[in-house]
Design a protein around this motif. Sequence first.
Motif, mmCIF file in Angstrom:
data_model
loop_
_atom_site.group_PDB
_atom_site.id
_atom_site.type_symbol
_atom_site.label_atom_id
_atom_site.label_comp_id
_atom_site.label_asym_id
_atom_site.label_seq_id
_atom_site.Cartn_x
_atom_site.Cartn_y
_atom_site.Cartn_z
ATOM 1 N N ALA A 11 -20.439 -58.367 -13.779
ATOM 2 C CA ALA A 11 -20.848 -59.727 -14.131
ATOM 3 C C ALA A 11 -20.185 -60.747 -13.206
ATOM 4 O O ALA A 11 -19.118 -60.497 -12.620
ATOM 5 N N GLY A 12 -20.817 -61.914 -13.103
ATOM 6 C CA GLY A 12 -20.353 -62.926 -12.163
ATOM 7 C C GLY A 12 -18.939 -63.409 -12.383
ATOM 8 O O GLY A 12 -18.175 -63.584 -11.423
ATOM 9 N N GLY A 13 -18.559 -63.650 -13.660
ATOM 10 C CA GLY A 13 -17.231 -64.176 -13.943
ATOM 11 C C GLY A 13 -16.108 -63.253 -13.496
ATOM 12 O O GLY A 13 -15.253 -63.646 -12.683
ATOM 13 N N PRO A 14 -16.067 -62.028 -14.017
ATOM 14 C CA PRO A 14 -15.007 -61.104 -13.590
ATOM 15 C C PRO A 14 -15.008 -60.844 -12.088
ATOM 16 O O PRO A 14 -13.942 -60.782 -11.458
ATOM 17 N N GLN A 15 -16.183 -60.694 -11.513
ATOM 18 C CA GLN A 15 -16.238 -60.414 -10.079
ATOM 19 C C GLN A 15 -15.745 -61.597 -9.251
ATOM 20 O O GLN A 15 -15.128 -61.421 -8.196
ATOM 21 N N ALA A 16 -15.997 -62.813 -9.757
ATOM 22 C CA ALA A 16 -15.504 -63.998 -9.046
ATOM 23 C C ALA A 16 -13.976 -64.015 -9.035
ATOM 24 O O ALA A 16 -13.345 -64.364 -8.019
ATOM 25 N N VAL A 17 -13.367 -63.644 -10.143
ATOM 26 C CA VAL A 17 -11.905 -63.601 -10.224
ATOM 27 C C VAL A 17 -11.353 -62.526 -9.284
ATOM 28 O O VAL A 17 -10.404 -62.765 -8.517
ATOM 29 N N LEU A 18 -11.942 -61.343 -9.334
ATOM 30 C CA LEU A 18 -11.465 -60.255 -8.474
ATOM 31 C C LEU A 18 -11.639 -60.595 -6.999
ATOM 32 O O LEU A 18 -10.771 -60.284 -6.169
ATOM 33 N N ALA A 19 -12.740 -61.254 -6.666
ATOM 34 C CA ALA A 19 -12.955 -61.651 -5.274
ATOM 35 C C ALA A 19 -11.907 -62.657 -4.830
ATOM 36 O O ALA A 19 -11.389 -62.593 -3.700
ATOM 37 N N VAL A 51 1.957 -62.492 -7.557
ATOM 38 C CA VAL A 51 2.750 -63.290 -8.493
ATOM 39 C C VAL A 51 1.906 -64.465 -8.987
ATOM 40 O O VAL A 51 0.925 -64.854 -8.351
ATOM 41 N N PRO A 52 2.274 -65.052 -10.139
ATOM 42 C CA PRO A 52 1.438 -66.095 -10.746
ATOM 43 C C PRO A 52 1.124 -67.271 -9.823
ATOM 44 O O PRO A 52 0.002 -67.789 -9.829
ATOM 45 N N ASP A 53 2.102 -67.720 -9.027
ATOM 46 C CA ASP A 53 1.829 -68.846 -8.130
ATOM 47 C C ASP A 53 0.737 -68.498 -7.127
ATOM 48 O O ASP A 53 -0.146 -69.317 -6.837
ATOM 49 N N ASP A 54 0.803 -67.299 -6.594
ATOM 50 C CA ASP A 54 -0.203 -66.854 -5.636
ATOM 51 C C ASP A 54 -1.566 -66.718 -6.318
ATOM 52 O O ASP A 54 -2.600 -67.128 -5.760
ATOM 53 N N LEU A 59 -7.092 -68.629 -7.091
ATOM 54 C CA LEU A 59 -8.172 -68.961 -8.025
ATOM 55 C C LEU A 59 -8.659 -70.392 -7.812
ATOM 56 O O LEU A 59 -9.867 -70.650 -7.789
ATOM 57 N N LYS A 60 -7.722 -71.317 -7.645
ATOM 58 C CA LYS A 60 -8.125 -72.712 -7.440
ATOM 59 C C LYS A 60 -8.889 -72.871 -6.129
ATOM 60 O O LYS A 60 -9.854 -73.655 -6.050
ATOM 61 N N ALA A 61 -8.472 -72.139 -5.106
ATOM 62 C CA ALA A 61 -9.167 -72.203 -3.822
ATOM 63 C C ALA A 61 -10.606 -71.708 -3.943
ATOM 64 O O ALA A 61 -11.488 -72.143 -3.195
ATOM 65 N N ALA A 62 -10.832 -70.809 -4.913
ATOM 66 C CA ALA A 62 -12.182 -70.289 -5.147
ATOM 67 C C ALA A 62 -12.963 -71.157 -6.123
ATOM 68 O O ALA A 62 -14.091 -70.806 -6.504
#
Length: 385
Positions: A11-19, A51-54, A59-62
């Motif tokens: 699905a789009g949501g999970p794949q967007a996060v993994l990408a 790590v969380p900061d990374d 995620l924000k960059a995406a």
Amino acid sequence: MTRLTEDWVTAGGPQAVLAALGGQGFFVGGCVRNALLNAPVADIDIATPLVPDDVTVRLKAAGIKVVPTGLQHGTVTAVPHGEGIEVTTFRADIQTDGRHAVVSFTTDIASDAARRDFTMNALYADSEGTVIDPLGGLADLLARRVRFINRAGDRIREDYLRILRFFRFHAWYGADGIDADGLSACAALADGLDQLARERVGWEFRKLLAAPDPAPAVASMAAAGILARCLPGAASDGLAPLVHAEQTFGRPPDWITRLKVLGGEEQTDRLRLSGAEARALDLLGAALGEDRPAVATYLHGREAAERANLIRASSTGENPEAGSAQIAHGAAQSFPLKANDLIEAGFTPGPDLGAALKAAEALWIDSQFQLDKQTLLGHVASNRS
């Protein structure tokens, strides 16, 4: 090679996060476990060596919204397309006290897996759904064997809630025969349950009793002394007949009814039940105290009467449908007298009127709702004179 084929994997949501994580993210825990068992998946969790900061920066960059829900434990929540997905950095426990853990971040997936509770929860899958099994949990999962990772006692001492989780997971995912090592460790370390907040204990009981058939797991809890520790005075004997009646007559699992059958002292306080849950238990108890289903329905509500009817059926072996018509009859009743009727008959508003109305209603109930308005007025008038 084992691979997940469910739609949510691609699905789009999970794949967007993994990408966004650049291939350094893995589905983990319950979503992988349930998918492999063809069970519903409610939440999607992702683990990562980042790590969380990374994670947050990527995620924000995406263009994905990020909520810092548990930074001290390495967790942020990604919200792609309005869907919340927890992303947690690989962790290793460095200190535990039976309730809380101090963790350090790691890049080793096996170390992250080793800090989890059961082998069936230490399964991962990559972006294509390929299952990664660092600790050999897949065999346990497919055999429906709920087994602690490494030494059961060590896992329990890290968090005593795992005692209750052991029985809950067995009820939901286990096959016949509970893991002997796990059961022995739970019994030996039962004192640790006293450290737990009652809210956490209550939450586990709700989930346990909502399982399709929790009776074998609860019987094991009783045998190990865990049930009595959580609910003194509770007994598991009536649970299996109740579950059998539910299944035989097509009734859905109902943890409130099951809790009532278990019994025990101070259920509301020990399990931190809500006001609505406590009231439901009280109404069920009152309905059980009334052997006329129609009257129980009128006095205590249809839901309580139906629950009581099923409990009685489970103890007698009778078909609960025998009481259904009476329950429907009771649900349709409306007391024919109103205060204005008595005022028109000469009563003055006040305590006497209220007492007369209450006495008339009791008479009407005892007649199984047969007395009509005029007959009731006659009784009120005769008692007044």
